[in-house]
Design a protein around this motif. Structure first.
Motif, PDB file in Angstrom:
ATOM      1  N   THR A 150      95.535 -49.746  -4.848  1.00 42.37           N
ATOM      2  CA  THR A 150      95.574 -48.639  -5.805  1.00 42.37           C
ATOM      3  C   THR A 150      94.543 -48.832  -6.919  1.00 42.37           C
ATOM      4  O   THR A 150      94.024 -47.858  -7.453  1.00 42.37           O
ATOM      5  CB  THR A 150      96.988 -48.490  -6.425  1.00 42.37           C
ATOM      6  N   LYS A 151      94.245 -50.115  -7.259  1.00 45.09           N
ATOM      7  CA  LYS A 151      93.312 -50.350  -8.366  1.00 45.09           C
ATOM      8  C   LYS A 151      91.878 -50.494  -7.873  1.00 45.09           C
ATOM      9  O   LYS A 151      90.968 -49.859  -8.373  1.00 45.09           O
ATOM     10  CB  LYS A 151      93.737 -51.588  -9.151  1.00 45.09           C
ATOM     11  N   ASP A 152      91.697 -51.332  -6.857  1.00 46.73           N
ATOM     12  CA  ASP A 152      90.345 -51.545  -6.339  1.00 46.73           C
ATOM     13  C   ASP A 152      90.323 -51.312  -4.826  1.00 46.73           C
ATOM     14  O   ASP A 152      90.447 -52.245  -4.033  1.00 46.73           O
ATOM     15  CB  ASP A 152      89.887 -52.975  -6.674  1.00 46.73           C
ATOM     16  N   PRO A 153      90.215 -50.041  -4.422  1.00 50.99           N
ATOM     17  CA  PRO A 153      90.285 -49.722  -2.989  1.00 50.99           C
ATOM     18  C   PRO A 153      89.179 -50.385  -2.165  1.00 50.99           C
ATOM     19  O   PRO A 153      89.407 -50.744  -1.012  1.00 50.99           O
ATOM     20  CB  PRO A 153      90.165 -48.195  -2.946  1.00 50.99           C
ATOM     21  N   TYR A 208      99.161 -55.456   9.050  1.00 47.34           N
ATOM     22  CA  TYR A 208      98.277 -55.425   7.889  1.00 47.34           C
ATOM     23  C   TYR A 208      98.316 -54.027   7.312  1.00 47.34           C
ATOM     24  O   TYR A 208      98.473 -53.049   8.056  1.00 47.34           O
ATOM     25  CB  TYR A 208      96.834 -55.756   8.296  1.00 47.34           C
ATOM     26  N   GLY A 209      98.142 -53.940   6.004  1.00 52.41           N
ATOM     27  CA  GLY A 209      98.151 -52.612   5.427  1.00 52.41           C
ATOM     28  C   GLY A 209      97.566 -52.568   4.039  1.00 52.41           C
ATOM     29  O   GLY A 209      97.400 -53.607   3.382  1.00 52.41           O
ATOM     30  N   ILE A 210      97.222 -51.367   3.639  1.00 49.39           N
ATOM     31  CA  ILE A 210      96.770 -51.138   2.268  1.00 49.39           C
ATOM     32  C   ILE A 210      97.581 -49.983   1.705  1.00 49.39           C
ATOM     33  O   ILE A 210      97.663 -48.917   2.329  1.00 49.39           O
ATOM     34  CB  ILE A 210      95.267 -50.773   2.208  1.00 49.39           C
ATOM     35  N   VAL A 211      98.184 -50.223   0.544  1.00 51.67           N
ATOM     36  CA  VAL A 211      98.784 -49.114  -0.187  1.00 51.67           C
ATOM     37  C   VAL A 211      97.673 -48.546  -1.060  1.00 51.67           C
ATOM     38  O   VAL A 211      97.159 -49.235  -1.942  1.00 51.67           O
ATOM     39  CB  VAL A 211      99.967 -49.569  -1.069  1.00 51.67           C
ATOM     40  N   GLY A 212      97.267 -47.337  -0.764  1.00 57.12           N
ATOM     41  CA  GLY A 212      96.181 -46.759  -1.535  1.00 57.12           C
ATOM     42  C   GLY A 212      95.753 -45.415  -0.980  1.00 57.12           C
ATOM     43  O   GLY A 212      96.303 -44.939   0.023  1.00 57.12           O
ATOM     44  N   VAL A 231     100.632 -56.639   3.243  1.00 55.97           N
ATOM     45  CA  VAL A 231     100.216 -55.378   2.629  1.00 55.97           C
ATOM     46  C   VAL A 231      99.454 -55.651   1.334  1.00 55.97           C
ATOM     47  O   VAL A 231      99.910 -56.396   0.473  1.00 55.97           O
ATOM     48  CB  VAL A 231     101.432 -54.457   2.382  1.00 55.97           C
ATOM     49  N   ILE A 232      98.269 -55.045   1.254  1.00 56.47           N
ATOM     50  CA  ILE A 232      97.385 -55.262   0.109  1.00 56.47           C
ATOM     51  C   ILE A 232      97.505 -54.066  -0.840  1.00 56.47           C
ATOM     52  O   ILE A 232      97.541 -52.916  -0.379  1.00 56.47           O
ATOM     53  CB  ILE A 232      95.918 -55.377   0.589  1.00 56.47           C
ATOM     54  N   ALA A 289      89.795 -52.751   1.014  1.00 59.97           N
ATOM     55  CA  ALA A 289      89.239 -52.420   2.335  1.00 59.97           C
ATOM     56  C   ALA A 289      88.458 -53.596   2.899  1.00 59.97           C
ATOM     57  O   ALA A 289      88.572 -53.926   4.086  1.00 59.97           O
ATOM     58  CB  ALA A 289      88.353 -51.179   2.228  1.00 59.97           C
ATOM     59  N   ASN A 290      87.665 -54.260   2.045  1.00 60.61           N
ATOM     60  CA  ASN A 290      86.883 -55.418   2.497  1.00 60.61           C
ATOM     61  C   ASN A 290      87.793 -56.539   2.976  1.00 60.61           C
ATOM     62  O   ASN A 290      87.542 -57.163   4.008  1.00 60.61           O
ATOM     63  CB  ASN A 290      85.977 -55.930   1.376  1.00 60.61           C
ATOM     64  N   GLU A 291      88.877 -56.761   2.224  1.00 62.62           N
ATOM     65  CA  GLU A 291      89.800 -57.822   2.601  1.00 62.62           C
ATOM     66  C   GLU A 291      90.489 -57.501   3.928  1.00 62.62           C
ATOM     67  O   GLU A 291      90.640 -58.367   4.801  1.00 62.62           O
ATOM     68  CB  GLU A 291      90.845 -58.005   1.488  1.00 62.62           C
ATOM     69  N   LEU A 292      90.884 -56.248   4.090  1.00 67.28           N
ATOM     70  CA  LEU A 292      91.555 -55.832   5.333  1.00 67.28           C
ATOM     71  C   LEU A 292      90.640 -56.028   6.539  1.00 67.28           C
ATOM     72  O   LEU A 292      91.048 -56.600   7.560  1.00 67.28           O
ATOM     73  CB  LEU A 292      91.981 -54.358   5.228  1.00 67.28           C
ATOM     74  N   VAL A 293      89.398 -55.567   6.429  1.00 68.10           N
ATOM     75  CA  VAL A 293      88.463 -55.696   7.551  1.00 68.10           C
ATOM     76  C   VAL A 293      88.220 -57.174   7.866  1.00 68.10           C
ATOM     77  O   VAL A 293      88.155 -57.580   9.030  1.00 68.10           O
ATOM     78  CB  VAL A 293      87.147 -54.942   7.251  1.00 68.10           C
ATOM     79  N   LYS A 294      88.150 -57.984   6.807  1.00 70.02           N
ATOM     80  CA  LYS A 294      87.967 -59.432   6.997  1.00 70.02           C
ATOM     81  C   LYS A 294      89.159 -60.042   7.756  1.00 70.02           C
ATOM     82  O   LYS A 294      88.980 -60.824   8.702  1.00 70.02           O
ATOM     83  CB  LYS A 294      87.821 -60.095   5.623  1.00 70.02           C
TER      84      LYS A 294
END
Lengths: 276, 313
Positions: A255-258, B291-295, A251-252, A262-267
């Motif tokens: 909150t600070k740099d969306p 995989y996830g994003i908290v945001g 989990v990334i 997002a770029n890291e997740l897609v990568k």
């Protein structure tokens, strides 16, 4: 869309209002078949190759609850009786009491311990239903423990009745027919069905009421007819396992740099998981 | 003898029908295979079907009702002496196979993942308890079973079968269809998509689904929705994933602003990879996510879309 008389399709309350049949003294009877299953949030454990239900909170199946609510509403609108029928172990009585506290008039409990497949259950339930001779029967669309969709249609077959699955609305047309709306694999259908018939429930059918305290008190005095059963299942459950896929849980913090997140997740999805 | 009921769209066999043929071929110990094409305009489909099975029965019974399909399958099972009947799994087939099992005095194994035989019994695996438990079942012949979609390789053509028309006694019509509202969509079907992008109530408005659609399109996937979104009227019911909607098993399930209730998980927990974007780090969806994003989804989604588009270029 076919106009359903003067009823407002979007208002479930309107659906059951002011029945002309109530006035004429025709005695109707509405049956809901119910089962007791683990609560949705319950943590399941496997003991000796089978799901162990000791210590698990058991409740009235959510899809059966829609059926129970519907038969109570039909009875309130058209008069007659709302009856619940359960086939299951002794402990199912708690779920039966819940239905009685909601407003069902009485219950029949076919008592049987151990697994019995839905087809055999349908054949067994058919005898009780035939004896009760109801206007219609509701079952849950899919049972939360078996993940089966067979009970309703198999019951209808055993009775020689029509069935409507995944029902979202029912309206009686006298004692001989009902109009119903139901879900298909894709889309919906409005059908006219001859009664008696079996319906299975689907989300959107109604919003079940909570049992009230007076309802719970009254339920204690309502009749539960117990019938001991010994039937053998056609299907044997050999083994149950819980194979929860172990998840990566990467989990990334976005909150600070969306945008960077997002770029890291897609990568990761492209290069590591290779799924996009 | 094994009977396969071949699902079709009146012009061609569906993918599920070819998976069901593969399932029947895996049970070769039980004898030869016959197919049944039931419905309207069965002759064109039967021509295709005879490339897969040595005998094709056709039953011209008109449009679908569970009673008609069960009666036709029963007639074909009697004619062929089949002890096992196989059909691709769908809501429709799970209705008429329940009726067929009663007619045949057969056991029913629903929505199976795998099936095998020792010559007298069928064993099968399937999911239960809201898709959380894998269960192995066994039943003596006769057996009717449905095969879950996307669990079996599609059958290759084999031989040059014969076609035989069946006369099926029509059951009395007890159900009259007054109106059908179909939700035939363009694009990839939700059940077969390898990527599913699902939006939850946390998106805030139906308009926000434009971004969900755009991401799904750019990844060649399909759009899903949660029950709350469907109940709010933002998206059609056909897109609902979960206990009372569809069950999907894509390579990537991307859940945007979805909290992940158990009822929702019942429809997607077997996905290969689960991806979650949610502003609440405690949302249950993160417990099952790879995989996830908290945001904030409104900031993350446009950036994901940009990055996904760059991948394609």
């Amino acid at each position: 869309m076919v106009a359903l008389k003067s009823h407002n399709m979007d208002d479930p309350e309107d659906w059951h209002k002011a029945s002309p049949y109530k006035m004429k003294g025709w005695e109707m009877k509405f049956i809901a078949i119910l089962r007791q299953v683990p609560e949705n949030e319950a943590r399941l454990k496997v003991e000796g190759g089978k799901v162990g239900l000791n210590g698990v909170t058991m409740v009235l199946d959510g899809m059966d609850e829609w059926g129970v609510e519907e038969v109570i509403r039909l009875k309130e609108a058209h008069g007659g009786e709302a009856v619940v029928v359960a086939l299951g172990p002794e402990r199912s009585e708690e779920a039966i009491r819940t239905a009685l506290a909601m407003g069902a008039d009485r219950a029949v409990h076919l008592v049987s311990e151990g697994y019995i497949d839905p087809i055999t259950q349908a054949q067994t339930l058919a005898e009780t239903v035939l004896e009760e001779a109801p206007t219609l029967v509701f079952t849950g669309g899919q049972q939360a423990d078996w993940d089966s969709q067979a009970l309703g249609p198999a019951l209808a077959e055993a009775l020689g009745w029509p069935s409507v699955t995944w029902t979202t609305k029912v309206e009686l047309e006298g004692q001989t027919h009902a109009k119903a709306k139901h879900d298909l694999d894709e889309g919906q259908e409005i059908v006219r069905v001859s009664l008696p018939a079996v319906f299975t429930s689907q989300q959107g059918l109604n919003e079940p009421r909570y049992p009230t305290l007076p309802g719970i008190m009254k339920a204690k005095k309502k009749e539960i007819r117990k019938i001991p059963l010994s039937v053998s299942s056609k299907v044997e459950v050999l083994e149950q396992t819980i194979q929860e896929r172990s998840r990566l849980n990467k989990v990334i913090d976005g909150t600070k740099d969306p945008v960077a997140a997002a770029n890291e997740l897609v990568k990761l999805l492209h290069e590591e998981a290779k799924v996009i | 003898m094994i009977l396969v009921v071949l699902d079709h769209d009146t012009t061609r066999l569906r993918k599920g029908a070819l998976e069901a043929v593969s399932r029947a071929r895996q049970l070769a110990a039980l004898g030869a295979i016959a197919g049944l094409v039931v419905g309207e305009n069965t002759s064109a489909v039967a021509e295709e079907a005879r490339k897969y099975v040595p005998t094709v029965y056709t039953a011209e019974v008109g449009g679908y009702t569970p009673e008609r399909w069960a009666a036709a399958a029963y007639a074909a099972a009697q004619k062929s002496g089949a002890q096992v009947v196989v059909a691709p799994s769908s809501r429709q087939s799970r209705t008429w196979t329940a009726r067929l099992a009663l007619k045949m005095g057969a056991a029913l194994l629903e929505d199976t993942l795998e099936t095998a035989t020792d010559g007298s019994k069928i064993t099968a695996t399937r999911y239960s308890f809201l898709n959380r438990v894998t269960e192995k079942q066994a039943a003596s012949l006769p057996v009717v079973f449905t095969a879950k979609p996307n669990t079996t390789p599609v059958a290759e053509p084999q031989g040059d079968g014969m076609i035989e028309a069946l006369t099926v006694e029509q059951p009395a019509a007890q159900v009259e269809v007054l109106e059908r509202m179909s939700e035939q969509k363009k694009g990839v079907s939700l059940s077969e998509a390898t990527v599913v992008v699902t939006g939850g109530r946390g998106l805030g408005s139906p308009e926000a689904f434009a971004g969900v659609e755009a991401l799904a399109n750019s990844l060649g996937g399909a759009v899903g929705a949660t029950r709350a979104v469907v109940d709010a009227g933002w998206r059609p019911y056909g897109e609902q994933v979960g206990q009372t909607g569809k069950t999907v098993q894509p390579s990537a399930y991307i859940a945007l602003a979805v909290s992940g209730a158990v009822q929702h998980q019942a429809g997607m927990n077997k996905s290969k990879y689960i991806v979650a974007v949610n502003k609440d780090a405690e949302a249950p969806i993160f417990k099952v996510a790879d995989y996830g994003i908290v945001g904030d989804v409104h900031q993350v989604l446009p950036a994901m879309l940009e990055a996904a588009k760059k991948l394609k270029d």
